[in-house]
Design a protein around this motif. Structure first.
Motif, PDB file in Angstrom:
ATOM      1  N   TYR A  50       0.853  -1.179   0.000  1.00  0.00           N
ATOM      2  CA  TYR A  50       0.000   0.000   0.000  1.00  0.00           C
ATOM      3  C   TYR A  50       0.890   1.230   0.000  1.00  0.00           C
ATOM      4  CZ  TYR A  50      -3.519   3.319   1.677  1.00  0.00           C
ATOM      5  OH  TYR A  50      -4.350   4.382   1.801  1.00  0.00           O
TER       6      TYR A  50
ATOM      7  N   GLU B 132     -10.124  -0.019   0.394  1.00  0.00           N
ATOM      8  CA  GLU B 132      -8.812  -0.604   0.123  1.00  0.00           C
ATOM      9  C   GLU B 132      -7.741  -0.029   1.034  1.00  0.00           C
ATOM     10  OE1 GLU B 132      -8.017  -0.437  -4.097  1.00  0.00           O
ATOM     11  OE2 GLU B 132      -9.887  -1.517  -4.458  1.00  0.00           O
ATOM     12  N   ALA B 133      -7.969   1.177   1.534  1.00  0.00           N
ATOM     13  CA  ALA B 133      -7.002   1.769   2.454  1.00  0.00           C
ATOM     14  C   ALA B 133      -7.201   1.239   3.866  1.00  0.00           C
ATOM     15  CB  ALA B 133      -7.145   3.289   2.443  1.00  0.00           C
TER      16      ALA B 133
END
Lengths: 371, 520, 333
Positions: free
Chosen positions: A59, C252-253
Motif C-alpha cells: 500500500y 482498500e485503504a
C-alpha cells in the motif's frame, strides 16, 4: 535532411565518455524525467516512497501509480507497435469502453455472476470482439490502403456509440469477486493489474525481440517501399499489430471496469488514445515509424500517471490542472528533443571563449600547395 | 581518364571566399571528419575527391550548414561563420545541389526553382512573374522545359538540372555540386559543364564533387583529396595525372590501380553454357506506359548488360522480372515453367534478387543497423516466426562486412551513416546472402568510388563464374562492356537489340543502337 | 516529433468533431410531423434538445421527458447533442425551421447561446431551459428555467455536515471530489457547500480535486488523497458515481466508509441508495431527473401564453441512512 540523432554529442567538452554513453542511451531521457517527477513528489510529500503492507497487500503512492498506470501501459504497448509501422490507432479508447461494457453486461446478466465460467466467457467475449475491431482496423489499413488515422477514427467515434448501446447509456455495476481481481485484486501482495501488465509487456517484448517480428515491424515502418522489395509481407504484419493493439486495449478495458466494478460506456478510456500516443512519444518512439522501444513506452506511461498523481497530491486547483499538465509535457518534449538540447548546449558553448581547435592539424597537412 | 589537361584560367589568387580549417565531425560510431581543411577561391572550379567514406559528403554538409562541426571553423570572405541551418549558409552565398534531388515532385518546375522566394504582388504569389522568371532561367541554361509542368513529369536527370537552376538563381558566391553528373547523360553533362564554366568566369567559386576522373581533368582547376576522414592534400590539376590522382585517393592500394590501368575490356571471358533451358525467359513481357513487350533469356552464369539512356526503360524492364511491378501482358518462364510474379516475395522465392538504383528510398532501412539490413531479405523469406538467432546474425554480418570490406567494420552502425559505396555493399550482402540464381543490379556502381566500383565489378564476374545469372544495368558503357556476355539496348521504353559481346561490339555501336535503334 | 504529434491529435479532434456532427441531425421521434404552427391535428409540438446520454441520471431524465410527453399528449421532437454545443445549436435551429410550438433544452455549457436564442425569440417560439442554466444577460431570451438548484444542493450537503458535527469543537477535515471542471453543477455544488461550512472554522477542506463525475476518476483521486492526507474525516462528492469509486478506495485503504470517513453525495442514483443501505454513504442530496411532468405542464402554459415563474424548482429531497431502505424500491434511476 534529418540530422543523425545524436547531433553534437561527439565533442561536448568536459564530459566524460561514460556520461556521454549514458545520456546517449535511448531510455535515458524518459527515465530521467520519471525520476525527476518522483523526486519532486518526495520533496513535497516526505513519505511518498513509503510502502507498507496493509490488509495483506502493499500500500502506497508508488503502488497506486503502478496500478492506475497499468491500463495506460497496456494501451501504449499496443500503440507502440502500431506507431512503429507508421500507423496510429485512435480507436483504443472506444475499444476500452466496449470491452468493459461487454464483460460487465455479460456478468451482470449471467445467472451465476460469481462463477469462473461466467468470468471466462466475459473475458473471451471482450477480447474476441476487440480482436475483431483490430482486424477491421488492420484490414482497412493494410488491404484497402486507408490512412491509419482515418481508418481508426471511424471506430474511435462509432465505437463509443457501440459501448453506449451495450450499456444502454447506464453505468453497469457488477459484483463478482473474480472479476474484481483483474483490475482491483492483489496477488502475492502486488496489484494483480500490475502483474498482468508486466506479464503482457514481457510477452510482447519477448515476441518482438526474440522472434523477427520487431525487426520486420521496424523495417516496414522505417521504409515501406524497401520492405516490399525485400519480400516482407507487410499486410500480415499490419493486421497483426492492429489486432495486438485492440487486444491490449481490451485487457486495459477489463482492468478499468474491474477496478471500479462497473462499466461506464461514456467515460471509460476517454482520451486514453491521446495519453497513449504521448506515452509512446515520451518513450522515444518516433511517430514517423521505425525503431520502437517498449521499455521507453512503459516509462512514458508511468511519467503520465505519475504526473496525474502529482497533481492530486500537490493540490493543484482543477482549473489549472490542464495548464500544469501541458507545461510539464512541453518541458518533457523539449528535454527529449535532440535539436533543442543541441541548441541549448551550443548557446552555452558560444558564450564560452571559442576553443582554438584544429590549429595543430595544420602542420599535419601534407603537400600543401599554395596557389 | 586520359583527357589531356585543358588550358585553363590562371589559378585565382587573393583571399579565399570560403575557407574551412580543422573541421572535425563525428556520428555515432563513425568519425567522419578529422581535422580537414579546404580553401575555395573566387573564379575557380575546385574538385573534392576521395573514396567512399572519405568524408566528402559530410564536409559539404558542414560547409552548407546541414551539420554543425564538432570542432574547427568555417570562414566566408575571411570572417568566421557558424551556420545553424542550411538557410543561413544560403544567405551567406553558399548554394548546394545534392547528389539525391531534394525537390518537391508535385510542384511545378517553376515553383521548385523559385520556392521560398516567389515574386509577390499584393502579398500573393505573382504567378505570371514566377513563370516568366523561371522560364528565363531555363533558357539561360539552354534547356527546353515547360516550367508549368509538375517536376515529377520529368526524368531524374531533368530534375537534377532543375535543382541546379534553383541553386544558380540564388545569388551564389559559392556553388557546391555534390555528384551532379552521376545521373546525367553525356549531352546533359556537357550542358551542365558549359554553365559551370560560365559561372566560373563570373567569379563564382564552384566546389565539385564527382567520381568521374575525366570530368575532374576536363573541368577543374584545383583539387582537394580526402582519405578516411582526413585531409590528404591540395593540388593543382595540371600538376597531376589520372594515375597520380587515384594514387592520392586510395593510398597504397596499388592492386586497384593496376586494374584501373588495364583499360581493355575483359568481355571475351569464357562464355557460359547457353544451350538448354534458360534460367529465366521472358516473352512479350510488358507493362503499359512503362515498357513495350520484350523478349529476354537469361542463362545460368550469364551476365546480361542493359544499356540505354536514363528513362529508356532499363529499370522498368528489370522491375517486371522481380515482380516489383505487375506485368500486364506476356509470359515469364523460370526454369522453363510458367511463373507469375505477383510480388517481390514471389520472385525471391524463385531465387531472384534485385538491388534498386535508388538505394535510400528503395533499398535500405536507414535507421536499422548494418547487421539488420544485411539479414533482412533472408529473414523476410523465413517469416517472423523463424528468426535467425542473434549469434547467427552477428556471424553473418561479420562475415559479409569482411568479405565486401564494408566500412566502418561495425555491424551495429546505423546504415544511414555509411557512405554510398558502403551502403551499396550492404545491399549486395543482403541479396548474396539469399543465394540468388538471378541477381538484378540496377546502377550498382553509380555514385560510388573507384575502389568499391572495382570490387563490385570483380564480384559480378566471380558470381557469374560460379553460375549465378546477373542482369547488370548501368549508364556507363565501358562498365557494361567489361562485364557482360550480352548487351540489351533500350530506347524509348523498347528493347531494341540484344547484342552478343564479341570483339565487334564497341561503345560506338551501342551508342548507335541507342541513338537510332539500328544495330549495325 | 512533438509538434507532429500535436498536429495528428489536432487533426483527429477536428475529424472527430466533423463525424459526430453529421450523425446528430435531430431525428423527430414524435408521431406527427406538422410543418405549420403546431401540428395539423392541433396537438402541441415540443422540441427537446438533450445534452446526451452521458450518465444513468441523464438517461432517466430523457426517459421521464419521453414518458411525460406521451402521457400529456404532446408531440415530442427529440435530439441528442452527444455533449457538444454545436450539435445542440444545430438542433435548435432545426426546431425553429420546423416551427415547433415550444423549445426546451438542457444546455451543454453555460455560455454562447445568445444568437440562437434570439433566432428563436424572433421566430416567436418560447424557450424553456431544463436542468442547467445559461449565463445570458438578456433574460427575455427564455421563459423559464426548470431544474435543480445546484447551489441549494451544495447548501443541503453543508447543512447536514454542520448538524452532524454539532456540539464538538474538534477540527473536521473534509476532502471534496468536484465534478467536471467548469460545469454548472460542479461550480454551484462547491459554492453552496462552501457557503454553509465556512461559518464554522472547525471545518477545513484539506483537498479538492476534480473526479470528472466518473467512478474510475473518483477512485483514483481518492486513493491519492488518502496517501497525502492522514486524517480525513469527511468526503463530499459532487455526484454518486465519484462517491462510489471513492468508497472502494477508502475500503482498500483499510478504513470504513460511512464510519471512519463520512460520505456525503449528490444525485440519488439507485447504486448510491444500495451503498447507503450498507452504511457506506451517510447522506445523499437528491438531484431529481424526473422533471418530465413538470416540463409538460410548463410547456402547455407558455404555449398558451400564460405567465410562468422565472424559476421552477424540481421536487427534491435529502435522504439519510435510516430512510434509504424505505426509499430504495421507489428509485427509478
Amino acid at each position: 535532411m534529418t540530422p543523425p540523432d545524436d547531433t553534437g554529442a561527439g565533442a561536448r567538452p568536459g564530459r566524460a565518455p561514460g556520461a556521454r554513453r549514458l545520456t546517449g542511451h535511448r531510455l535515458f531521457w524518459p527515465a530521467a524525467v520519471l525520476a525527476t517527477l518522483l523526486l519532486g513528489n518526495v520533496a513535497l510529500t516526505h513519505d511518498f516512497f513509503a510502502v507498507r503492507v496493509q490488509n495483506g497487500h502493499l500500500y502506497g503512492s508508488l503502488i497506486d501509480i503502478l496500478q492506475f498506470g497499468a491500463p495506460l501501459i497496456l494501451v501504449s504497448l499496443g500503440m507502440t507497435l502500431v506507431i512503429a509501422t507508421r500507423g496510429i490507432d485512435l480507436s483504443v479508447g472506444s475499444t476500452v469502453a466496449i470491452a468493459g461494457a461487454l464483460a460487465c453486461e455479460h456478468i451482470a446478466t449471467a445467472e451465476d455472476p460469481g462463477s469462473l465460467s461466467t468470468l471466462t466467457t466475459a473475458i473471451a467475449l471482450a477480447v474476441g470482439v476487440a480482436a475483431a475491431i483490430g482486424l477491421l482496423n488492420g484490414l482497412l489499413v493494410a488491404r484497402l490502403g486507408v490512412q491509419p488515422i482515418v481508418a481508426t477514427l471511424v471506430l474511435m467515434v462509432a465505437g463509443r456509440g457501440v459501448a453506449q448501446l451495450i450499456t444502454d447509456g447506464q453505468i453497469i455495476s457488477v459484483s463478482s469477486a473474480a472479476y474484481k481481481m483483474i483490475g482491483g485484486g492483489y496477488w502475492l501482495t502486488l496489484p494483480f493489474a500490475v502483474l498482468l501488465a508486466a506479464a503482457l509487456v514481457a510477452v510482447t517484448s519477448l515476441v518482438t525481440r526474440r522472434t523477427a517480428l520487431g525487426m520486420l515491424i521496424e523495417s516496414v515502418g522505417g521504409n515501406p517501399v524497401a520492405s516490399r522489395l525485400v519480400g516482407i509481407r507487410a499486410a500480415g504484419l499490419l493486421v497483426t499489430v492492429y489486432v495486438l493493439s485492440a487486444v491490449c486495449a481490451a485487457v486495459a478495458g477489463l482492468m478499468i471496469s474491474s477496478n471500479v466494478s462497473s462499466a461506464d460506456g461514456n467515460n471509460a478510456g476517454l482520451w486514453i488514445e491521446l495519453d497513449a500516443i504521448l506515452a509512446v512519444v515520451i518513450g522515444g518512439t518516433a511517430l514517423t515509424g521505425g525503431r520502437f522501444s517498449l521499455g521507453g513506452t512503459v516509462l512514458g506511461a508511468l511519467v503520465i500517471q505519475t504526473l496525474s498523481t502529482t497533481i492530486y497530491t500537490l493540490g493543484v486547483p482543477p482549473e489549472t490542472t490542464l495548464v500544469f499538465k501541458a507545461l510539464v509535457v512541453i518541458v518533457v518534449c523539449l528535454v527529449q528533443s535532440p535539436v533543442f538540447r543541441a541548441r541549448l548546449s551550443r548557446r552555452r558553448r558560444t558564450a564560452a571563449p571559442e576553443p582554438a581547435a584544429g590549429a595543430g592539424d595544420l602542420t599535419a597537412r601534407r603537400q600543401e600547395v599554395h596557389p | 581518364m586520359t583527357a589531356p589537361p585543358t588550358p585553363r584560367t590562371p589559378t585565382p589568387a587573393g583571399r579565399p571566399v570560403l575557407e574551412a580549417r580543422g573541421i572535425r565531425k563525428a556520428f555515432p560510431g563513425v568519425l567522419a571528419l578529422d581535422g580537414v581543411d579546404l580553401r575555395l577561391f573566387p573564379g575557380e572550379v575546385h574538385a573534392l575527391m576521395g573514396e567512399n567514406g572519405a568524408g566528402k559528403s559530410t564536409l559539404i554538409k558542414v560547409l552548407t550548414g546541414v551539420h554543425p562541426p564538432d570542432a574547427g571553423t568555417v570562414s566566408v570572405d575571411g570572417g568566421p561563420r557558424r551556420f545553424a541551418q542550411p538557410l543561413e549558409a544560403q544567405h551567406a552565398g553558399i548554394s548546394t545541389v545534392y547528389q539525391e534531388v531534394n525537390l518537391c515532385p508535385n510542384l511545378s518546375v517553376a515553383e521548385n526553382i523559385l520556392v521560398g522566394r516567389e515574386p509577390r504582388r499584393f502579398g500573393l504569389v505573382h504567378w505570371k512573374a514566377l513563370h516568366r522568371r523561371a522560364a528565363r532561367l531555363i533558357t539561360e541554361l539552354e534547356l527546353d522545359l515547360d516550367v508549368r509542368m509538375p517536376l515529377s513529369a520529368h526524368s531524374l536527370a531533368v530534375q537534377q538540372l532543375v535543382a541546379i537552376v534553383r541553386a544558380v538563381d540564388v545569388q551564389a558566391k559559392v556553388l557546391v555540386l555534390d555528384e551532379p553528373t552521376s545521373s546525367l547523360d553525356r549531352d546533359e553533362v556537357a550542358q551542365l559543364f558549359a554553365l559551370v564554366r560560365r559561372l566560373r568566369d563570373r567569379g563564382v567559386a564552384i566546389l565539385f564533387v564527382t567520381h568521374f576522373l575525366d570530368q575532374v581533368f576536363d573541368l577543374c582547376d584545383r583539387v582537394t583529396v580526402l582519405r578516411n576522414g582526413r585531409l590528404e592534400g591540395e593540388y593543382r590539376i595540371d600538376e597531376l595525372t589520372p594515375v597520380t590522382l587515384v594514387h592520392h585517393m586510395v593510398g597504397s592500394e596499388l592492386s586497384t590501380l593496376d586494374e584501373l590501368a588495364e583499360t581493355s575490356r575483359p568481355g571475351t571471358a569464357a562464355a557460359p553454357e547457353t544451350a538448354g533451358t534458360p534460367f529465366l525467359s521472358a516473352r512479350g513481357l510488358t507493362r503499359a506506359g512503362s515498357i513495350e513487350p520484350y523478349d529476354l533469356d537469361i542463362h545460368r552464369g550469364e551476365v546480361i548488360g542493359l544499356a540505354g539512356l536514363l528513362g529508356s526503360g532499363r529499370t522498368e524492364a528489370a522491375r517486371l522480372l522481380f515482380g516489383a511491378d505487375h506485368a500486364d501482358g506476356g509470359e515469364l518462364r523460370i526454369h522453363g515453367e510458367r511463373a507469375v510474379l505477383r510480388s517481390p516475395r514471389t520472385a525471391i522465392a524463385h531465387k531472384i534478387a534485385f538491388c534498386s538504383e535508388n538505394r535510400k528510398a528503395e533499398g535500405l532501412i536507414g535507421e536499422l543497423t548494418v547487421r539488420e539490413n544485411i539479414v533482412l531479405a533472408l529473414q523476410a523469406a523465413r517469416g517472423w516466426t523463424r528468426p535467425l538467432s542473434r549469434a547467427r546474425q552477428d556471424e553473418i554480418a561479420a562475415r559479409w562486412t569482411e568479405v565486401l570490406d564494408i566500412r566502418p567494420a561495425d555491424p551495429e552502425a546505423q546504415v544511414r551513416n555509411l557512405s554510398g559505396g558502403n551502403q551499396q555493399k550492404v545491399l549486395l550482402a543482403r541479396w548474396l546472402l539469399t543465394d540468388p540464381e538471378l541477381l538484378i543490379l540496377d546502377e550498382p556502381t553509380r555514385g560510388i568510388d573507384i575502389g568499391a566500383k572495382t570490387e563490385i565489378q570483380r564480384l559480378v564476374g566471380r558470381l557469374a563464374a560460379e553460375g549465378t545469372a546477373v542482369l547488370f544495368i548501368s549508364a556507363e558503357l565501358e562498365e557494361v562492356l567489361r562485364l557482360s556476355h550480352r548487351v540489351g539496348v533500350l530506347r524509348d521504353h523498347r528493347l531494341v537489340a540484344t547484342l552478343p559481346n564479341d570483339t565487334t561490339l564497341t561503345p560506338d555501336r551501342i551508342l548507335g543502337a541507342i541513338a537510332t535503334g539500328a544495330t549495325s | 516529433m512533438a509538434h507532429r504529434a500535436l498536429r495528428v491529435i489536432a487533426a483527429a479532434a477536428l475529424a472527430a468533431g466533423a463525424l459526430t456532427a453529421c450523425t446528430t441531425e435531430p431525428a423527430p421521434t414524435g408521431t406527427a410531423g406538422g410543418t405549420g404552427k403546431g401540428s395539423s391535428d392541433g396537438t402541441l409540438v415540443l422540441g427537446f434538445a438533450q445534452v446526451g446520454a452521458e450518465s444513468g441520471w441523464r438517461t432517466a431524465n430523457t426517459k421521464s421527458v419521453r414518458e411525460a410527453a406521451e402521457k400529456a399528449g404532446i408531440t415530442l421532437k427529440f435530439s441528442d447533442a452527444q455533449q457538444k454545443q454545436e450539435n445542440q445549436i444545430k438542433a435548435i435551429r432545426t426546431f425553429i425551421q420546423q416551427k415547433v410550438d415550444v423549445i426546451a433544452f438542457s444546455p451543454v455549457v453555460e455560455s454562447g447561446w445568445d444568437t440562437v436564442l434570439k433566432e428563436a425569440k424572433n421566430a416567436g417560439i418560447p424557450v424553456i431551459l431544463t436542468d442547467r442554466a445559461v449565463d445570458s444577460q438578456d433574460t427575455s431570451l427564455y421563459q423559464t428555467f426548470l431544474g435543480s438548484d445546484f447551489v441549494k444542493e451544495g447548501q443541503e450537503a453543508g447543512k447536514w455536515l454542520v448538524k452532524e458535527y454539532e456540539g464538538t469543537s474538534d477540527p473536521v477535515n473534509v476532502v471534496e471530489l468536484q465534478g467536471t471542471t467548469g460545469s454548472a453543477p460542479a461550480n454551484d455544488r462547491k459554492a453552496g457547500f462552501a457557503e454553509v461550512v465556512k461559518g464554522d472554522p472547525k471545518f477545513k477542506v484539506v483537498a479538492s480535486q476534480t473526479g470528472d463525475f466518473t467512478r474510475a476518476k473518483g477512485k483514483e483521486v481518492m486513493q491519492a488523497f488518502l496517501k497525502s492526507h492522514e486524517d480525513i474525516d469527511v468526503l463530499y462528492a459532487h455526484n454518486d458515481d465519484m462517491a462510489l469509486g471513492a468508497i472502494q478506495a477508502i475500503e482498500e485503504a483499510g478504513k470504513k466508509p460511512g464510519t471512519d470517513i463520512k460520505v456525503i453525495s449528490v444525485d440519488g442514483i439507485k447504486d448510491a441508495f444500495v451503498a447507503m443501505q450498507e452504511k457506506k454513504i451517510n447522506v445523499v442530496v437528491e438531484c431529481n431527473p424526473l422533471l418530465g411532468d413538470q416540463l409538460m405542464e410548463l410547456a402547455k402554459k407558455v404555449a398558451a401564453g400564460e405567465s410562468v415563474p422565472r424559476r421552477v424548482e424540481v421536487k427534491e429531497g435529502v435522504f439519510t441512512q435510516d430512510q434509504a431502505a424505505a426509499a430504495l424500491p421507489g428509485r427509478q434511476y
